[in-house]
Design an enzyme around this catalytic site. Structure first.
Site, PDB file in Angstrom:
ATOM      1  N   LYS A 204       0.836  -1.204   0.000  1.00 47.15           N
ATOM      2  CA  LYS A 204       0.000   0.000   0.000  1.00 47.15           C
ATOM      3  C   LYS A 204       0.868   1.249   0.000  1.00 47.15           C
ATOM      4  O   LYS A 204       2.041   1.226   0.367  1.00 47.15           O
ATOM      5  CB  LYS A 204      -1.004  -0.057   1.142  1.00 47.15           C
ATOM      6  CG  LYS A 204      -2.094  -1.092   0.776  1.00 47.15           C
ATOM      7  CD  LYS A 204      -3.295  -1.117   1.637  1.00 47.15           C
ATOM      8  CE  LYS A 204      -4.269  -2.156   1.034  1.00 47.15           C
ATOM      9  NZ  LYS A 204      -5.289  -2.596   1.960  1.00 47.15           N
ATOM     10  N   ARG A 250      -2.654 -10.358   4.561  1.00 42.99           N
ATOM     11  CA  ARG A 250      -3.012 -10.490   3.147  1.00 42.99           C
ATOM     12  C   ARG A 250      -1.879  -9.858   2.345  1.00 42.99           C
ATOM     13  O   ARG A 250      -1.663  -8.646   2.436  1.00 42.99           O
ATOM     14  CB  ARG A 250      -4.338  -9.756   2.924  1.00 42.99           C
ATOM     15  CG  ARG A 250      -4.863  -9.783   1.499  1.00 42.99           C
ATOM     16  CD  ARG A 250      -6.175  -8.984   1.427  1.00 42.99           C
ATOM     17  NE  ARG A 250      -6.709  -8.984   0.082  1.00 42.99           N
ATOM     18  CZ  ARG A 250      -6.292  -8.197  -0.899  1.00 42.99           C
ATOM     19  NH1 ARG A 250      -5.332  -7.326  -0.678  1.00 42.99           N
ATOM     20  NH2 ARG A 250      -6.848  -8.274  -2.093  1.00 42.99           N
TER      21      ARG A 250
END
Ligand code: PMM
Length: 274
Positions: A204, A250
């Site tokens: 991210k 994840r």
């Protein structure tokens, strides 16, 4: 949890696995590298990206879920649509992962309740309504915990079993970089809610703005590193998540995270042996 994005426009792996065969092959490679769970998604949540129709989402996701499940791999379906969740479960998925926490589709709770499978309830205030939303929090970790608890109450009232619920604080969803860092530091508070927790920080944007990489202070608008250059930082956040008691992380690349976890595991083993 290994990420299998069957999308043309995902921020982190940019459509590389858009063809079903390539996506299934990628899922198998993630499993071979050590992923216990493969998260198959057909909708990008990148700000501003257009939603695929339900038919398009089904066409992307189902062949990949079918292929991986028939290989005996454990698959979760990353979807906000009850219809897609239901079809994926029939095709062999064993977990439903909903980034809207069941808010986007009012029929999601009943599908999940009827199936009895684990349901990942992610925190996201904005859904897809406003890609330029400016999130505001006084205390991001406390507010995420309260808002997840409110979702849990609604889902329990709709008949979802408590033993089905998995929480996810939703890194990068209605959160800016400062919120993400604070939330990562406060992850133990989310774990203390008493349900299993998934952490999705992989590649991210906030991990692309580490000061020693960009030469700028952490919360500036410096040009971020490309997503694929963020796997070492992802391994570090995976380790912090595991130390805070997360149930799953994840990730797009399994190896670096497994190495980071193995480093910690070794220190624990030697400490226990003394
Ligand atoms: N992030 C993305 C997609 N799905 N699901 C969960 N449970 N948690 C997340 O943080 C999450 C998710 C967006 O990232 P991607 O485009 O790399 O898949």
């Amino acid at each position: 949890m290994g990420v299998v994005n069957v999308t043309p426009d995902s921020f982190s792996d940019g459509g590389r696995w858009f063809e079903a065969d390539a996506a299934a092959e990628h899922g198998r490679a993630l499993a071979a590298a050590g992923a216990d769970l493969l998260d198959v998604g057909g909708e990008s949540t990148r700000p501003g990206s257009a939603r695929p129709s339900a038919e398009e989402e089904l066409a992307r996701v189902l062949p990949v879920v079918t292929a991986l499940a028939s290989d005996g791999l454990v698959v979760s379906v990353d979807t906000m649509r009850a219809e897609v969740a239901r079809a994926a479960l029939v095709a062999g998925a064993r977990v439903v992962n909903d980034v809207s926490g069941g808010l986007a589709d009012p029929r999601m709770p009943e599908v999940v309740a009827a199936s009895g499978v684990p349901f990942v309830v992610m925190h996201w205030r904005g859904l897809l309504s406003d890609p330029h939303e400016q999130p505001h929090y006084e205390d991001v970790t406390g507010e995420v915990c309260r808002e997840l608890t409110a979702r849990v109450e609604v889902l329990l009232a709709a008949g979802v079993g408590e033993d089905q619920l998995v929480l996810d604080p939703g890194f990068g969803f209605s959160k800016d970089a400062a919120h993400n860092w604070e939330l990562l530091g406060g992850l133990a508070q989310v774990v203390a809610l008493g349900l299993p927790v998934v952490v999705g920080t992989s590649r991210k944007r906030f991990l692309g703005r580490l000061p020693q990489r960009t030469g700028a202070a952490p919360l500036t608008d410096a040009e971020p590193t490309p997503p694929t250059a963020r796997d070492a930082a992802t391994a570090a956040t995976s380790l912090l998540a595991a130390q805070a008691g997360a149930w799953a992380v994840r990730v797009h690349e399994v190896g670096p995270t497994l190495d980071a976890l193995a480093v910690w595991e070794q220190t624990q083993r030697w400490r226990r042996a003394r």
